[in-house]
Every structure is written in C-alpha cells, then in structure tokens.
Design a protein around this motif. Structure first.
Motif, short mmCIF file in Angstrom:
data_model
loop_
_atom_site.label_atom_id
_atom_site.label_comp_id
_atom_site.label_asym_id
_atom_site.label_seq_id
_atom_site.Cartn_x
_atom_site.Cartn_y
_atom_site.Cartn_z
N ALA A 1 0.83 -1.20 0.00
CA ALA A 1 0.00 0.00 0.00
C ALA A 1 0.87 1.26 0.00
O ALA A 1 0.60 2.22 -0.74
N ARG A 2 1.92 1.26 0.81
CA ARG A 2 2.81 2.44 0.83
C ARG A 2 3.59 2.57 -0.47
O ARG A 2 3.80 3.68 -0.96
N CYS B 1 2.64 1.57 -3.49
CA CYS B 1 1.75 2.02 -4.56
C CYS B 1 1.40 3.50 -4.41
O CYS B 1 1.18 4.19 -5.42
N ASP B 2 1.35 4.00 -3.19
CA ASP B 2 1.14 5.44 -3.00
C ASP B 2 2.28 6.24 -3.61
O ASP B 2 2.06 7.27 -4.26
N LYS B 3 3.51 5.77 -3.42
CA LYS B 3 4.66 6.46 -4.00
C LYS B 3 4.65 6.34 -5.53
O LYS B 3 4.95 7.31 -6.23
N ASN C 1 2.04 6.10 -7.35
CA ASN C 1 0.95 6.97 -7.80
C ASN C 1 1.40 8.43 -7.84
O ASN C 1 1.06 9.16 -8.78
N ARG C 2 2.16 8.86 -6.84
CA ARG C 2 2.64 10.24 -6.83
C ARG C 2 3.60 10.50 -7.98
O ARG C 2 3.65 11.60 -8.53
N ARG D 1 -0.16 -0.27 -10.31
CA ARG D 1 0.05 0.33 -8.99
C ARG D 1 -1.20 0.20 -8.12
O ARG D 1 -1.44 1.01 -7.23
#
Length: 492
Positions: free
Chosen positions: A265-266, A268-270, A272-273, A304
């Motif tokens: 989860a962490r 994929c957040d990166k 995505n950014r 992602r």
C-alpha cells in the motif's frame, strides 16, 4: 552586481571518457580507438594517448586511421553506456559536496562552497579527486574558480586554480574558446584580433553586442562573476523500496501476506505520486538465521493497484520455506515504467486490465516470455504477414491491413494435380475429391526481391479463394513462371 568571490566551483573534464571506460572493462596494449558511424562513414569517436601520438585524432575516418596505424585496435562506441558511466561518476562525486551536476557529455561541475574544509582545504580536495580518478584509470583535467564559467575555462584550456577575486588575471591569457562559445563566434573573434579573454574583456562592449548579440557578453560576464549562473544538481531518481522489521518472527502465509499488504500500500502510494507503475516487484524475506528468500513478481503491464497486485504474491509466498521464522520483509519495485493518470470509462470494467492479470498469473507459472500473441507484420507474403511476440511486452493490434481477406488457417503449400491459369473444376486434396463451386481472384503477390526465400523461388503467385460443393473453402495459388497449383490455407 553578483558577488561570486565567496563561491567556489570545480569543473572536471574527462577528455577520454569513452575510451577510458572501454579500457577499464577490457584493457589492451597499444593504440586503441572507439569508432562511431557518422555521415555514412566510420569515424574515430575517442582514442587513447598512444593512438594520439601516432597522429590520429577525433573525427578521422577509420579507414585512414588504419592506413596510418595498421596495428590500431578498435571497438564500437556506446554513447548510452558512456552516459550511464558519467551518471555514476556524478553520484560518486557527491562524496565531496552535495551540489554536483553533469557538464555536457564528458564533464562534471561541483559547487564546493563551504565544503572544501571538510577535505582539508581546496588543494587537498583537488589532490584527492585527481588521485582517486587516476587510480580508476580515468584521464581528468580539473579547474577551480569563483564561477562555473571560470572553472570550465581552466579545466579545458588551462587546468589550474583561480584564487578568489582574481578570475580575470588567471583567465586573461586563455583563448576566447574558453568562454564556451560556438566555433563560428570563436573564428570571427580571432579574425578581429581578439584571441584571448583579456583582449575581449578590454574591447568596447557596444560593437561586440551589435555584431555577436548578447550571448557573447553574457558568457564573458558569467566567467568573470558579474552575472550569476546556477548549478543545477541532477536529482536522484526515486527509490521504490520499503522495509519492515518485525518484533517477533512470523512464519504463516497469512502473516506474511498481511505484512506484504502494508508494504504494498505504501509503495503504490509512491508510485501513484510519481505517475509510474511497477513491472517487476521483488519481495525479500529475511529469516532469523540471516538467510533470505526472494519472491519475484513480473507483471504483464505496469500496475500500482495494491488490491490487484497482492493476490499475485500468494503462490510465491506459499512456496517459501520460513525456517524458524521471518523477522524482516523488504519490498522493492526493481523495474518501473511511466503510467500516467487515465480517464476511467463508465462503459464497463477494464478488460485489458483483466487480461493483463490473467497473463501475469499464467506467466508466474510458465514464464511471461512463454505467453505469446500474434501481431501483424508489414508484408504481403502470407508466411511473413505476422510475428509472434510475448504478450506481456507487446500491445494487441487492431488487425491486419491487407487488401484481401486471409484464411485463419495457413499451412505450407500442398501441391494438387491441375493445369492452366484458371482454378481446376475437379481436383483431389488430402485424399478428398472436390468440385469447384465458386472461385474469386486472382490476387497476384510478387516475392520480396530483397529477401532470398527458398519457398518463393518459383516466382510470383496468383491466389484464389475457392468454394467447393463439399463445403470446403480453400486458398489456392498458381505459379505462372513455373506452372503448378498449391493449396496453402483454409477459411472457416
């Protein structure tokens, strides 16, 4: 007025970067050169000192170089590898200061303001730089000044140090080419009698600005420190890796999957950014006996979405031997690709995404390279009208761009007993006696003259679509230059 007296800049120039890199990997004795094709001719791209002593130079035709120096050893140049090597040198140079940028194709620029004392002063820093680079087999020329332009001029034309506030005194005897001017401007200045930087600085500025434009005086002011010039350090690429240390060892698949879900989860957040997607993920499980187990996941397309990626790890995690327990999890995206934001359609689910997930699941068992698809090829020859490519590394095409339909089943030509340019009324094929009901054609296809194909040495072919009374729909061709009839395909 820009105060450049308190700023100190180092310029590193590697005049033989390409050849030094190649010789570091595979050393040779004697004259050596790298060649690069330019203007339809192989020319010398970079060479070692011994080749220069033989009279060879950059840009020289390779055939002329071999005539001058028969014992010359050569390899093909690789500009992309040279660029990667220079990028590695830039990262290495950050040991001396944080502000390091790339200067052209063969240089670095370092802003050492406030950092020289950490290495024992400017002289000690430059000495350490030269010693380490020479020990690594690299030829380097170093310049130090108050400005980027002064450091560049010293590295390329003087190799020295300009004390603070004395840029003009040190740069004055250098040629005007040290101001990073184009070749035409340098030639024009030399014809006017302005051969050195001191002569240029003493000349009237208004006539120079009218004749050469503002760029000439801007370069002069940047070198002397009267106009600022920034040093933009190259940003470090984002690192897509996360780690989780566990207070107690775990060994159950459910526990490992839960930890992987938190890391994913962490990650994929990166992603995505950064508007990127992972193509290859590596999960490292460290056991308490200091041994590690790796679970690699190769995806059919950049992704992602943690909800779609996590189930794909289940099979690999289930096969891991946890031993006496796992105390650390590390998840890293080892290969990423751009994945810009897309508009989601309301028409229905993402079919391509579901197909990519299926390809990923199958590829995890048999390898992504073994899941293949047919793609159209730009050829009228039936045997060459398609290629087979891995589905994970290719995109489906809409269809074949052909003037006439092609059968779904194509096989090697099978001869039948018939004569004449028109399709036979009755013939035998595969032990079946067939009768022609309708024939459409011909479609004449000529062989590709630039390819030598044994199957097409009989010359051009006239293709016919044949419908028989028995229900068979065949694809036949006739060879006029070497008369004969053949069946090559069948329509559904």
């Amino acid at each position: 007025m820009f105060d450049g007296a308190r700023r100190r800049v180092v310029s590193l120039w590697f005049p033989r970067l390409a050849s030094d890199r190649a010789l570091r990997a595979r050393p040779v004795a004697g004259p050596f050169a790298l060649t690069l094709r330019a203007d339809n001719t192989n020319r010398i791209h970079c060479l070692n000192p011994e080749a220069e002593r033989r009279g060879l130079y950059r840009g020289m035709a390779f055939s002329d170089a071999r005539a001058y120096c028969p014992e010359l050893l050569s390899r093909l140049a690789d500009p992309m590898a040279d660029r990667r090597f220079l990028t590695g040198l830039r990262r290495w140079a950050t040991r001396y200061c944080p502000w390091v940028g790339i200067e052209g194709d063969d240089g670095l620029v370092l802003d050492i303001t406030g950092a020289a004392h950490l290495a024992g002063g400017e002289e000690a820093m430059l000495g350490d730089l030269r010693q380490r680079l020479c020990r690594g087999g690299l030829t380097v020329r170093i310049g130090l000044g108050d400005t980027r332009g002064a450091a560049w001029a010293l590295a390329h034309h003087g190799e020295g140090v300009a004390p603070p506030g004395e840029a003009l005194a040190v740069l004055g005897p250098l040629p005007v080419a040290g101001l990073r001017l184009d070749a035409d401007s340098v030639t024009a200045l030399q014809r006017l009698g302005l051969r050195t930087i001191a002569q240029l600085a003493a000349a009237a500025r208004a006539p120079l600005a009218r004749r050469f434009g503002p760029g000439l005086l801007m370069r002069l002011d940047q070198a002397l420190g009267t106009q600022p010039e920034e040093i933009s350090p190259q940003a470090e690429p984002p690192h897509y890796g996360l780690r989780m240390n566990l207070p107690e060892p775990i060994g159950l698949q459910a526990d490992v999957m839960a930890g992987t879900a938190r890391l994913l989860a962490r990650l994929c957040d990166k992603l995505n950014r950064q508007e990127t997607g992972a193509r290859v993920l590596c999960l490292t499980l460290r056991r308490i006996d200091s041994q590690s187990r790796h679970v690699e996941l190769r995806l059919a397309r950049p992704m992602r979405d943690p909800a779609r990626i996590l189930p794909l790890f289940a099979r690999g995690i289930d096969e891991v031997d946890a031993g006496f327990g796992i105390d650390q999890l590390r998840l890293e995206a080892t290969q990423v690709e751009p994945l810009p934001v897309e508009q989601i359609s309301h028409a229905g689910p993402d079919r391509q995404g579901r197909v990519a997930d299926l390809i990923t699941r199958i590829g995890a068992r048999i390898g992504l390279e073994n899941v293949q698809r047919f793609l159209p090829a730009d050829s009228h020859i039936p045997e060459r009208s398609f290629i087979i490519a891995p589905a994970a590394f290719s995109r489906p095409e809409t269809g074949w761009n052909i003037p006439c339909p092609r059968p779904l089943i194509i096989f090697p030509p099978e001869a039948i007993a018939a004569s004449g340019p028109r399709p036979p009324r009755h013939f035998r094929w595969r032990r079946m006696r067939l009768t022609t009901l309708r024939a459409t054609g011909p479609e004449r296809i000529a062989p590709e003259w630039w390819l030598d194909d044994e199957n097409w040495r009989s010359g051009m072919r006239d293709y016919w679509r044949l419908e028989t009374t028995e229900g068979r729909r065949l694809w036949l061709f006739h060879t006029p230059q070497n008369p004969g009839w053949f069946v090559q395909g069948e329509f559904p």
